[in-house]
Design a protein around this motif. Structure first.
Motif, PDB file in Angstrom:
ATOM      1  N   ASP A 153      88.509 -19.305-149.827  1.00 29.80           N
ATOM      2  CA  ASP A 153      87.040 -19.580-149.770  1.00 29.80           C
ATOM      3  C   ASP A 153      86.283 -19.725-151.035  1.00 29.80           C
ATOM      4  OD1 ASP A 153      86.747 -18.123-147.189  1.00 29.80           O
ATOM      5  OD2 ASP A 153      86.425 -16.369-147.369  1.00 29.80           O
ATOM      6  N   ALA A 154      86.304 -19.425-152.027  1.00 28.95           N
ATOM      7  CA  ALA A 154      86.108 -20.265-153.929  1.00 28.95           C
ATOM      8  C   ALA A 154      85.550 -21.873-153.531  1.00 28.95           C
ATOM      9  CB  ALA A 154      86.590 -19.754-154.440  1.00 28.95           C
ATOM     10  N   GLN A 155      86.722 -22.142-152.979  1.00 28.87           N
ATOM     11  CA  GLN A 155      87.036 -23.263-153.042  1.00 28.87           C
ATOM     12  C   GLN A 155      86.932 -24.563-152.061  1.00 28.87           C
ATOM     13  OE1 GLN A 155      88.621 -25.963-155.830  1.00 28.87           O
ATOM     14  NE2 GLN A 155      88.155 -23.747-156.716  1.00 28.87           N
ATOM     15  N   LEU A 156      86.129 -23.998-151.342  1.00 27.41           N
ATOM     16  CA  LEU A 156      85.754 -24.170-149.825  1.00 27.41           C
ATOM     17  C   LEU A 156      84.045 -24.535-150.131  1.00 27.41           C
ATOM     18  CD1 LEU A 156      86.992 -23.236-146.574  1.00 27.41           C
ATOM     19  CD2 LEU A 156      87.422 -25.143-147.635  1.00 27.41           C
ATOM     20  N   GLU A 157      83.822 -23.662-150.926  1.00 25.73           N
ATOM     21  CA  GLU A 157      82.138 -23.259-151.578  1.00 25.73           C
ATOM     22  C   GLU A 157      82.473 -24.928-152.463  1.00 25.73           C
ATOM     23  OE1 GLU A 157      78.294 -22.710-151.599  1.00 25.73           O
ATOM     24  OE2 GLU A 157      79.460 -21.310-149.768  1.00 25.73           O
ATOM     25  N   LYS A 158      83.233 -24.363-153.332  1.00 30.23           N
ATOM     26  CA  LYS A 158      82.414 -25.335-154.251  1.00 30.23           C
ATOM     27  C   LYS A 158      82.573 -27.015-153.338  1.00 30.23           C
ATOM     28  CE  LYS A 158      84.731 -24.730-158.819  1.00 30.23           C
ATOM     29  NZ  LYS A 158      86.400 -25.144-159.308  1.00 30.23           N
ATOM     30  N   TRP A 159      83.592 -27.919-152.728  1.00 31.73           N
ATOM     31  CA  TRP A 159      83.508 -28.522-151.846  1.00 31.73           C
ATOM     32  C   TRP A 159      82.232 -28.215-151.066  1.00 31.73           C
ATOM     33  CZ3 TRP A 159      84.032 -33.358-151.572  1.00 31.73           C
ATOM     34  CH2 TRP A 159      84.751 -34.018-150.388  1.00 31.73           C
ATOM     35  N   LYS A 160      81.572 -27.705-150.579  1.00 24.50           N
ATOM     36  CA  LYS A 160      79.785 -27.490-150.268  1.00 24.50           C
ATOM     37  C   LYS A 160      79.184 -28.323-151.051  1.00 24.50           C
ATOM     38  CE  LYS A 160      80.575 -24.577-146.101  1.00 24.50           C
ATOM     39  NZ  LYS A 160      80.363 -23.125-146.228  1.00 24.50           N
ATOM     40  N   GLN A 161      78.947 -27.724-151.918  1.00 22.87           N
ATOM     41  CA  GLN A 161      78.331 -27.935-153.400  1.00 22.87           C
ATOM     42  C   GLN A 161      78.532 -29.114-153.796  1.00 22.87           C
ATOM     43  OE1 GLN A 161      76.164 -26.476-154.714  1.00 22.87           O
ATOM     44  NE2 GLN A 161      76.377 -24.569-153.883  1.00 22.87           N
ATOM     45  N   VAL A 162      79.599 -29.479-154.048  1.00 25.29           N
ATOM     46  CA  VAL A 162      80.099 -31.674-153.980  1.00 25.29           C
ATOM     47  C   VAL A 162      79.498 -32.562-153.630  1.00 25.29           C
ATOM     48  CG1 VAL A 162      82.044 -33.017-154.379  1.00 25.29           C
ATOM     49  CG2 VAL A 162      81.994 -30.663-155.271  1.00 25.29           C
ATOM     50  N   GLN A 163      79.447 -31.428-151.770  1.00 23.87           N
ATOM     51  CA  GLN A 163      78.705 -32.359-151.214  1.00 23.87           C
ATOM     52  C   GLN A 163      77.054 -32.552-151.025  1.00 23.87           C
ATOM     53  OE1 GLN A 163      80.776 -32.269-146.973  1.00 23.87           O
ATOM     54  NE2 GLN A 163      81.957 -30.515-147.783  1.00 23.87           N
ATOM     55  N   SER A 164      76.937 -31.778-151.652  1.00 23.19           N
ATOM     56  CA  SER A 164      75.036 -31.416-151.191  1.00 23.19           C
ATOM     57  C   SER A 164      74.746 -31.505-152.540  1.00 23.19           C
ATOM     58  CB  SER A 164      74.955 -29.652-151.144  1.00 23.19           C
ATOM     59  OG  SER A 164      75.309 -29.188-151.952  1.00 23.19           O
ATOM     60  N   THR A 165      75.540 -32.300-153.974  1.00 28.50           N
ATOM     61  CA  THR A 165      74.795 -32.494-154.885  1.00 28.50           C
ATOM     62  C   THR A 165      75.283 -33.719-155.558  1.00 28.50           C
ATOM     63  OG1 THR A 165      76.863 -31.477-156.210  1.00 28.50           O
ATOM     64  CG2 THR A 165      74.972 -30.330-155.657  1.00 28.50           C
ATOM     65  N   GLU A 166      76.790 -33.767-155.327  1.00 32.66           N
ATOM     66  CA  GLU A 166      77.118 -35.106-156.057  1.00 32.66           C
ATOM     67  C   GLU A 166      76.710 -36.419-154.999  1.00 32.66           C
ATOM     68  OE1 GLU A 166      78.778 -32.620-157.403  1.00 32.66           O
ATOM     69  OE2 GLU A 166      78.346 -32.294-159.786  1.00 32.66           O
ATOM     70  N   LEU A 167      77.530 -35.906-153.607  1.00 27.11           N
ATOM     71  CA  LEU A 167      77.558 -37.230-152.945  1.00 27.11           C
ATOM     72  C   LEU A 167      76.312 -37.259-152.716  1.00 27.11           C
ATOM     73  CD1 LEU A 167      79.249 -38.780-151.042  1.00 27.11           C
ATOM     74  CD2 LEU A 167      79.053 -36.900-148.920  1.00 27.11           C
ATOM     75  N   VAL A 168      75.533 -36.505-152.618  1.00 22.98           N
ATOM     76  CA  VAL A 168      73.763 -36.576-152.297  1.00 22.98           C
ATOM     77  C   VAL A 168      73.354 -37.609-153.143  1.00 22.98           C
ATOM     78  CG1 VAL A 168      71.356 -36.137-152.068  1.00 22.98           C
ATOM     79  CG2 VAL A 168      73.479 -34.584-150.369  1.00 22.98           C
ATOM     80  N   ALA A 169      73.692 -37.225-154.588  1.00 24.12           N
ATOM     81  CA  ALA A 169      73.231 -38.575-155.875  1.00 24.12           C
ATOM     82  C   ALA A 169      73.799 -39.477-155.550  1.00 24.12           C
ATOM     83  CB  ALA A 169      73.541 -37.579-157.056  1.00 24.12           C
ATOM     84  N   LEU A 170      75.157 -39.065-155.672  1.00 28.32           N
ATOM     85  CA  LEU A 170      75.998 -41.146-155.521  1.00 28.32           C
ATOM     86  C   LEU A 170      75.003 -41.710-154.235  1.00 28.32           C
ATOM     87  CD1 LEU A 170      77.475 -42.767-155.342  1.00 28.32           C
ATOM     88  CD2 LEU A 170      79.628 -42.081-153.879  1.00 28.32           C
ATOM     89  N   ASN A 171      74.753 -41.252-152.996  1.00 28.81           N
ATOM     90  CA  ASN A 171      74.156 -42.036-151.375  1.00 28.81           C
ATOM     91  C   ASN A 171      73.162 -42.363-152.083  1.00 28.81           C
ATOM     92  OD1 ASN A 171      76.521 -42.532-149.570  1.00 28.81           O
ATOM     93  ND2 ASN A 171      76.047 -39.706-149.318  1.00 28.81           N
ATOM     94  N   GLN A 172      72.195 -41.558-152.788  1.00 24.68           N
ATOM     95  CA  GLN A 172      70.997 -41.890-153.388  1.00 24.68           C
ATOM     96  C   GLN A 172      70.925 -43.381-154.533  1.00 24.68           C
ATOM     97  OE1 GLN A 172      68.535 -40.716-152.672  1.00 24.68           O
ATOM     98  NE2 GLN A 172      66.656 -42.190-154.053  1.00 24.68           N
ATOM     99  N   LYS A 173      71.906 -42.862-155.422  1.00 24.49           N
ATOM    100  CA  LYS A 173      72.073 -44.117-156.049  1.00 24.49           C
ATOM    101  C   LYS A 173      72.435 -45.755-155.138  1.00 24.49           C
ATOM    102  CE  LYS A 173      71.903 -41.928-160.360  1.00 24.49           C
ATOM    103  NZ  LYS A 173      70.800 -41.537-160.396  1.00 24.49           N
ATOM    104  N   MET A 174      72.951 -45.384-154.070  1.00 29.03           N
ATOM    105  CA  MET A 174      73.928 -46.507-153.891  1.00 29.03           C
ATOM    106  C   MET A 174      72.514 -47.020-153.028  1.00 29.03           C
ATOM    107  SD  MET A 174      77.113 -45.019-152.315  1.00 29.03           S
ATOM    108  CE  MET A 174      78.617 -46.833-151.303  1.00 29.03           C
ATOM    109  N   ARG A 175      71.461 -45.775-152.442  1.00 20.42           N
ATOM    110  CA  ARG A 175      70.497 -46.420-151.348  1.00 20.42           C
ATOM    111  C   ARG A 175      69.779 -47.445-152.368  1.00 20.42           C
ATOM    112  NH1 ARG A 175      70.884 -42.136-148.629  1.00 20.42           N
ATOM    113  NH2 ARG A 175      70.060 -40.170-149.844  1.00 20.42           N
TER     114      ARG A 175
END
Length: 185
Positions: free
Chosen positions: A137-159
């Motif tokens: 559960d801790a790692q799944l929560e971390k993965w959700k955070q990665v998706q909502s922060t780093e992945l979103v930030a990368l896609n923003q920079k890509m746009r």
């Protein structure tokens, strides 16, 4: 050919139907969590492949530096989650001696131990499951955070750089998406 058969319990075993049902329910629950963890690992690896492709097609220029830096930050965070879930350094059977097994490996071992006995799961099996489930559960929560922060930030920079974005592929039709349709979450 078709034939009618009668299934009978092994007369050498002295285990109740209720205990066998408890074993089945426990192993099913553990296997559902294993599937969720493995789907997360598959999602991470699919996204990492997109990052590798991005690095190959995007020239290393000053203009692309923010995108590449964001891709590196995302990859680093994904790697932390992946390495907590599964031992990525083990390449052969003997590597378990050199590299400790991780949460998913331990869950698979737990399911195998309980499934390999002809009795209800022990209290210790439930205790181990609780510990491993909290780690998952801790790692799944971390993965959700990665998706909502780093992945979103990368896609923003890509746009901003007018580069096509990256995403986690949808779950296969015969499998529910992580976190949907699963018990034990």
């Amino acid at each position: 050919y078709e034939s009618t058969v009668d299934l009978k319990e092994d007369p050498r075993l002295h285990v109740s139907q209720a205990d066998l049902e408890k074993q089945y329910q426990f192993v099913t629950q553990v296997n559902e969590r294993i599937s969720l963890g493995h789907q997360t690992i598959n999602d991470i690896r699919a996204l990492r492949k997109q990052l590798v492709d991005l690095r190959e097609r995007l020239p290393k220029t000053e203009a692309n530096k923010p995108v590449l830096d964001a891709a590196d930050a995302l990859d680093k965070k994904m790697t932390e989650v992946e390495e907590a879930l599964i031992q990525t350094k083990a390449k052969s059977g003997e590597d378990a001696l050199n590299f400790p097994i991780r949460t998913m490996n331990q869950m698979v071992d737990l399911a195998n131990v309980v499934q390999g006995s002809d009795e209800a799961p022990t209290a210790q099996s439930f205790q181990v499951y609780e510990v491993l489930n909290k780690q998952l559960d801790a790692q799944l929560e971390k993965w959700k955070q990665v998706q909502s922060t780093e992945l979103v930030a990368l896609n923003q920079k890509m746009r901003e750089a007018n580069v096509p974005g990256v995403s986690i592929p949808p779950a296969k039709p015969n499998q529910p998406a992580p976190g949907r349709g699963r018990r034990g979450n």
